[in-house]
Motif scaffolding. Structure first.
Motif, PDB file in Angstrom:
ATOM      1  N   GLY A 178      11.936 -37.200 -11.858  1.00 37.34           N
ATOM      2  CA  GLY A 178      10.922 -36.981 -12.880  1.00 37.34           C
ATOM      3  C   GLY A 178       9.556 -36.827 -12.227  1.00 37.34           C
ATOM      4  O   GLY A 178       9.355 -37.238 -11.087  1.00 37.34           O
ATOM      5  N   THR A 179       8.635 -36.240 -12.957  1.00 40.02           N
ATOM      6  CA  THR A 179       7.309 -36.002 -12.383  1.00 40.02           C
ATOM      7  C   THR A 179       6.177 -36.354 -13.345  1.00 40.02           C
ATOM      8  O   THR A 179       5.274 -37.113 -13.003  1.00 40.02           O
ATOM      9  N   SER A 180       6.203 -35.809 -14.559  1.00 38.41           N
ATOM     10  CA  SER A 180       5.053 -35.934 -15.456  1.00 38.41           C
ATOM     11  C   SER A 180       5.037 -37.276 -16.176  1.00 38.41           C
ATOM     12  O   SER A 180       5.991 -38.062 -16.105  1.00 38.41           O
ATOM     13  N   SER A 181       3.952 -37.516 -16.909  1.00 38.42           N
ATOM     14  CA  SER A 181       3.815 -38.775 -17.646  1.00 38.42           C
ATOM     15  C   SER A 181       4.901 -38.912 -18.711  1.00 38.42           C
ATOM     16  O   SER A 181       5.254 -40.045 -19.094  1.00 38.42           O
ATOM     17  N   PHE A 182       5.446 -37.802 -19.206  1.00 42.39           N
ATOM     18  CA  PHE A 182       6.520 -37.889 -20.199  1.00 42.39           C
ATOM     19  C   PHE A 182       7.716 -38.659 -19.643  1.00 42.39           C
ATOM     20  O   PHE A 182       8.448 -39.316 -20.394  1.00 42.39           O
ATOM     21  N   GLU A 215      -3.769 -36.496  -6.221  1.00 43.76           N
ATOM     22  CA  GLU A 215      -3.403 -37.664  -7.020  1.00 43.76           C
ATOM     23  C   GLU A 215      -1.891 -37.830  -7.015  1.00 43.76           C
ATOM     24  O   GLU A 215      -1.143 -36.848  -6.983  1.00 43.76           O
ATOM     25  N   ALA A 216      -1.454 -39.077  -7.071  1.00 45.70           N
ATOM     26  CA  ALA A 216      -0.027 -39.356  -7.180  1.00 45.70           C
ATOM     27  C   ALA A 216       0.487 -38.843  -8.519  1.00 45.70           C
ATOM     28  O   ALA A 216      -0.225 -38.882  -9.525  1.00 45.70           O
ATOM     29  N   THR A 217       1.721 -38.343  -8.539  1.00 46.87           N
ATOM     30  CA  THR A 217       2.300 -37.963  -9.825  1.00 46.87           C
ATOM     31  C   THR A 217       2.457 -39.232 -10.666  1.00 46.87           C
ATOM     32  O   THR A 217       2.596 -40.343 -10.126  1.00 46.87           O
ATOM     33  N   VAL A 271      13.013 -39.610  -7.317  1.00 47.86           N
ATOM     34  CA  VAL A 271      12.611 -38.327  -6.732  1.00 47.86           C
ATOM     35  C   VAL A 271      11.537 -37.715  -7.632  1.00 47.86           C
ATOM     36  O   VAL A 271      11.740 -37.574  -8.842  1.00 47.86           O
ATOM     37  N   THR A 272      10.400 -37.384  -7.024  1.00 45.18           N
ATOM     38  CA  THR A 272       9.322 -36.762  -7.797  1.00 45.18           C
ATOM     39  C   THR A 272       8.702 -35.653  -6.964  1.00 45.18           C
ATOM     40  O   THR A 272       8.853 -35.617  -5.737  1.00 45.18           O
ATOM     41  N   GLN A 273       8.000 -34.723  -7.611  1.00 45.97           N
ATOM     42  CA  GLN A 273       7.419 -33.608  -6.875  1.00 45.97           C
ATOM     43  C   GLN A 273       6.260 -34.101  -6.007  1.00 45.97           C
ATOM     44  O   GLN A 273       5.668 -35.156  -6.261  1.00 45.97           O
TER      45      GLN A 273
END
Length: 316
Positions: free
Chosen positions: A11-15, A48-50, A34-36
């Motif tokens: 996942g990546t976004s705040s959602f 900024e950190a995701t 795992v994140t971008q």
């Protein structure tokens, strides 16, 4: 119920953050997040950190940030953990066959629409744009298509006339975590199983282009309201007042009539603008280069006047 095994979260976004938090709180064995890669953001272009990276660090979970998760090296890193399941929420990259074949229970995705409606990007915005009475989340097993995998569980919420995209996404992000937890438990105890999507009912959402953002006052008030709320708070529906762009963030339909685009009156709650059928009251706006404010404050500050005709913003 079959025991749980290693879980890898992508996942990546705040959602995606409430989903990760829900899985951790439920005692799932989140072995890797795992994140971008972190990227520059904002006017200062500071890296900024995701949001998911920040959440993983707060929860003390191990992190992995490959540039391309389908590359051989990244796939090998994930394979080393022999995952029971991949959980994918707003990650931002499609997973190819080699990755999808890794987990023994498959890759479970949370998608914020009632599939098969609104596959693809911006499903919540298109739920509002389409005038759907309900929004919702679906969990599904990923395949190599765009949101075409079999559905596992769904949960709906009503869409009221005041609901904006941002508000609906917040609700769906919060409730989606619980739906994921129930999905994983159901897969293990055999009470949840994949059901193919009905292709005849499938619809596809599209990216939110600038052309879509430009408000047309020739449309009926109900359509104008849907466009405004589907694009609020970001990227925002656009109007032009006196040669300056204004994002219109929230409106209410009003029983009034006049030439489309004419400011009919300045009410205490905000300016009333005529549409192709009916009118809308501007409740919240954001003038170019300024903070968001109430429609009433915008009018009191001289931003718009009764009788003024609103021109169309440039498309370019």
């Amino acid at each position: 119920m079959a025991p749980s095994g290693p879980l890898i979260f992508l996942g990546t976004s705040s959602f995606a953050v409430p989903s990760l938090e829900a899985l951790a709180a439920a005692g799932e064995d989140v072995r890797l997040v795992v994140t971008q890669p972190d990227r520059p953001r904002g006017r200062g272009q500071h890296t900024e950190a995701t949001p998911v990276r920040a959440a993983a660090e707060r929860l003390g979970l191990p992190l992995f940030q490959p540039a391309r998760v389908n590359d051989h090296e990244a796939v090998a890193e994930l394979a080393r953990l022999a995952p029971e399941v991949l959980v994918v929420v707003a990650y931002g990259q499609l997973l190819r066959a080699a990755l999808l074949a890794l987990p023994r229970r498959g890759a479970v995705n949370l998608h914020p629409s009632l599939l098969p409606r609104h596959r693809g990007p911006s499903p919540v915005a298109w739920t509002i744009l389409s005038g759907d009475a309900e929004a919702g989340n679906s969990t599904m097993l990923l395949d190599e298509g765009m949101d075409t995998g079999p559905v596992l569980l769904q949960e709906s919420v009503p869409v009221g006339p005041e609901a904006t995209r941002g508000e609906l996404e917040e609700v769906l992000a919060r409730t989606g975590g619980g739906l994921l937890v129930r999905t994983l438990r159901g897969l293990r105890d055999g009470t949840v199983y994949p059901v193919p999507q009905d292709e005849a009912r499938a619809t596809a959402s599209r990216l939110l282009t600038r052309e879509l953002r430009i408000l047309s006052w020739e449309r009926p008030a109900e359509e104008v309201r849907r466009v405004v709320h589907a694009l609020s708070p970001q990227p925002g529906a656009l109007a032009a007042v006196g040669g300056r762009l204004v994002k219109v963030l929230r409106v209410r339909e009003a029983a009034a009539a006049g030439p489309p685009g004419r400011v009919l009156e300045l009410r205490r709650e905000g300016p009333v603008v005529a549409c192709g059928g009916g009118a809308v009251v501007w409740l919240e706006v954001q003038p170019e280069g300024k903070r968001a404010m109430s429609g009433a404050d915008f009018a009191r500050g001289g931003g718009v006047a009764a009788g003024q005709h609103l021109e169309a913003p440039p498309h370019g």
